[in-house]
Design a protein around this motif. Sequence first.
Motif, PDB file in Angstrom:
ATOM      1  N   PHE A  53      74.129  32.041  28.952  1.00 28.09           N
ATOM      2  CA  PHE A  53      73.724  30.805  28.883  1.00 28.09           C
ATOM      3  C   PHE A  53      72.216  30.395  29.626  1.00 28.09           C
ATOM      4  N   CYS A  54      71.985  31.399  30.559  1.00 31.73           N
ATOM      5  CA  CYS A  54      70.683  30.620  31.362  1.00 31.73           C
ATOM      6  C   CYS A  54      69.410  30.770  30.602  1.00 31.73           C
ATOM      7  N   HIS A  55      69.174  31.396  29.412  1.00 31.75           N
ATOM      8  CA  HIS A  55      68.126  31.264  28.543  1.00 31.75           C
ATOM      9  C   HIS A  55      68.391  30.456  27.231  1.00 31.75           C
ATOM     10  N   ARG A  56      69.205  29.759  27.067  1.00 35.15           N
ATOM     11  CA  ARG A  56      69.413  29.202  25.763  1.00 35.15           C
ATOM     12  C   ARG A  56      68.821  27.995  25.851  1.00 35.15           C
ATOM     13  N   GLY A  57      68.453  26.956  26.756  1.00 37.54           N
ATOM     14  CA  GLY A  57      67.466  25.953  26.461  1.00 37.54           C
ATOM     15  C   GLY A  57      68.158  24.550  25.692  1.00 37.54           C
ATOM     16  N   PRO A  68      64.386  26.189  28.517  1.00 39.06           N
ATOM     17  CA  PRO A  68      63.786  25.573  27.239  1.00 39.06           C
ATOM     18  C   PRO A  68      62.816  26.422  26.820  1.00 39.06           C
ATOM     19  N   ILE A  69      62.322  27.569  27.367  1.00 34.00           N
ATOM     20  CA  ILE A  69      61.263  28.377  26.811  1.00 34.00           C
ATOM     21  C   ILE A  69      61.782  29.783  26.517  1.00 34.00           C
ATOM     22  N   ASN A  70      63.412  29.808  26.874  1.00 34.92           N
ATOM     23  CA  ASN A  70      64.092  31.140  26.485  1.00 34.92           C
ATOM     24  C   ASN A  70      63.466  32.283  27.000  1.00 34.92           C
ATOM     25  N   ASN A  71      63.226  32.031  28.465  1.00 35.86           N
ATOM     26  CA  ASN A  71      62.950  33.150  29.105  1.00 35.86           C
ATOM     27  C   ASN A  71      63.919  34.462  28.966  1.00 35.86           C
ATOM     28  N   LEU A  72      63.521  35.563  29.021  1.00 38.69           N
ATOM     29  CA  LEU A  72      64.400  36.636  28.879  1.00 38.69           C
ATOM     30  C   LEU A  72      65.077  37.295  30.257  1.00 38.69           C
ATOM     31  N   ILE A  73      65.729  36.332  31.107  1.00 38.14           N
ATOM     32  CA  ILE A  73      66.019  36.339  32.364  1.00 38.14           C
ATOM     33  C   ILE A  73      66.860  37.554  32.473  1.00 38.14           C
ATOM     34  N   PRO A  74      67.885  38.056  31.960  1.00 42.20           N
ATOM     35  CA  PRO A  74      68.571  39.282  32.271  1.00 42.20           C
ATOM     36  C   PRO A  74      67.848  40.482  32.198  1.00 42.20           C
ATOM     37  N   GLU A  75      67.005  40.414  31.381  1.00 44.94           N
ATOM     38  CA  GLU A  75      66.025  41.630  31.222  1.00 44.94           C
ATOM     39  C   GLU A  75      65.120  41.766  32.490  1.00 44.94           C
ATOM     40  N   TRP A  76      64.337  40.737  32.555  1.00 40.71           N
ATOM     41  CA  TRP A  76      63.328  40.921  33.889  1.00 40.71           C
ATOM     42  C   TRP A  76      64.322  40.858  35.341  1.00 40.71           C
ATOM     43  N   ALA A 108      64.673  24.590  37.523  1.00 40.92           N
ATOM     44  CA  ALA A 108      65.491  25.481  37.316  1.00 40.92           C
ATOM     45  C   ALA A 108      66.546  25.181  36.308  1.00 40.92           C
ATOM     46  N   PRO A 109      66.704  24.926  35.295  1.00 38.19           N
ATOM     47  CA  PRO A 109      67.989  24.669  34.393  1.00 38.19           C
ATOM     48  C   PRO A 109      68.420  25.813  34.131  1.00 38.19           C
ATOM     49  N   CYS A 110      67.768  26.974  34.142  1.00 37.03           N
ATOM     50  CA  CYS A 110      68.418  28.066  33.825  1.00 37.03           C
ATOM     51  C   CYS A 110      69.481  28.510  34.831  1.00 37.03           C
TER      52      CYS A 110
END
Length: 490
Positions: A53-57, A68-76, A108-110
Amino acid sequence: MGKPTGFLEFVRTTNPMRPEEERVKDWDEVYILRDEQTCREQGARCMDCGVPFCHRGEMMEGGASGCPINNLIPEWNDLVFRNRWKEALDRLHHTNNFPEFTGRVCPAPCEAGCVLSINEPAVTIHDNERTIIDKGFENGWVVPEPPEIRTDKTVAVVGSGPAGLACAAQLNKAGHNVTVYERADRIGGLLMYGIPNMKLDKAVVQRRVDILAAEGIEFKTGIEVGKDIAASELQKQYDAVVLTTGATKPRNLPVEGRDLKGVHFAMEFLGANTKSLLDSKLEDGNYISAQGKKVIVIGGGDTGTDCVGTSLRHGCEKVTQLEILPRPEADRNRVSNPWPQWPANLKTDYGQQEAIKLQGEDPRNFSVMTQKFEGDADGNLVAIHTVEVEWVDRAPKAIAGTEKRTEADLVLLAMGFLGPEDPVAEQLGLERDPRSNYKADHEVYKTNVDGVFAAGDSRRGQSLIVWAINEGRGAAREVDTYLMGDTVLP
């Protein structure tokens, strides 16, 4: 997911802040970075959720949840844990043009959407982002990357805030010839003159602007579109025009005494302070000083907090912050405000922390409404008259007997913004929405005028930097499609 048990082994550890009594003596950034081992451990806390859910925006109940920009958070996060920093930077730049900005000032809405935060403190996504990009600059990994091929298309971007810069950066990548117009003397919009140096050092902004210029974007400062050059003239000169002027019309407080000397909009105070700081380290005196004054800040958002922090750095006698809304609950109400909604609990930001340390009490007063400003015979502000309120049917109602007079030398109005200023829309014949913003649909960005697009706060209203970047990137995609019939942009 490099360490499946990471979220069980490591507690949340954020970037530390410099001590309040130290940082109020300068204009340096308040945060410092954690050591590398701690950063890697914090990356290990990411759970690699089946549904991240962190990158759904999305907007939920009036607040953002997820990036909101759909950062690939789990990957980085995983790459940080594995000590593969350059790859983490590549993944971060894949969705975010300016992680050095969002890593400093995004709320940080993520983290609001982090699955771990259902019952534990969220992963430190925001701080991990800043660490990745700062390490990238430190190691020389962030360099200009001009496009290999240029089209013959020209685009004017009006406004150089985060939406304008993101739009310009993407269009330039597509090979178009982009010119950015900015009415101030420096590029950056609210990044430069709306956010104080202690939250976002202006060298960080200029560093990115220099890279964009080296990639081929032309910047024109000191030119106000709609005044120095007609918006209709840009329409004739360029193949497309993108309006990213921001929502710069401040909300006023039309009560008795509003015109007294000493009552100012927050941006008059903050913008002039930053300009003087950059021009002369405040030696030219071309700013509104709070030194030795009793300061009242009206408004409880980020801008109000920045006014509090700036006033303390000037050496004010005392600063008080008034908010018409009720005091939020100390902890999240998991019934009325459940995950993954934005947590609407009380947050104490850097400015309030500093006031508490220096003044011995929280500067904020909630459920307070201003009735009038009092002045002396020379038209100088001397006091503010307020009353406590209760909220009935979503409207504030004065509570009899709670009237109060408070001495004040300086009042700063930080009550938000109402939309873009009028000249550009009037000259182009743009349709406006009911809130006076440029009318254009999200993910489409086309106005009613052919070849003219709108994005950022001027289209959606006052919002977050990360939403501005979202809109700037989206507008660039639509402009590229308009110019070329198809697009190479995400």
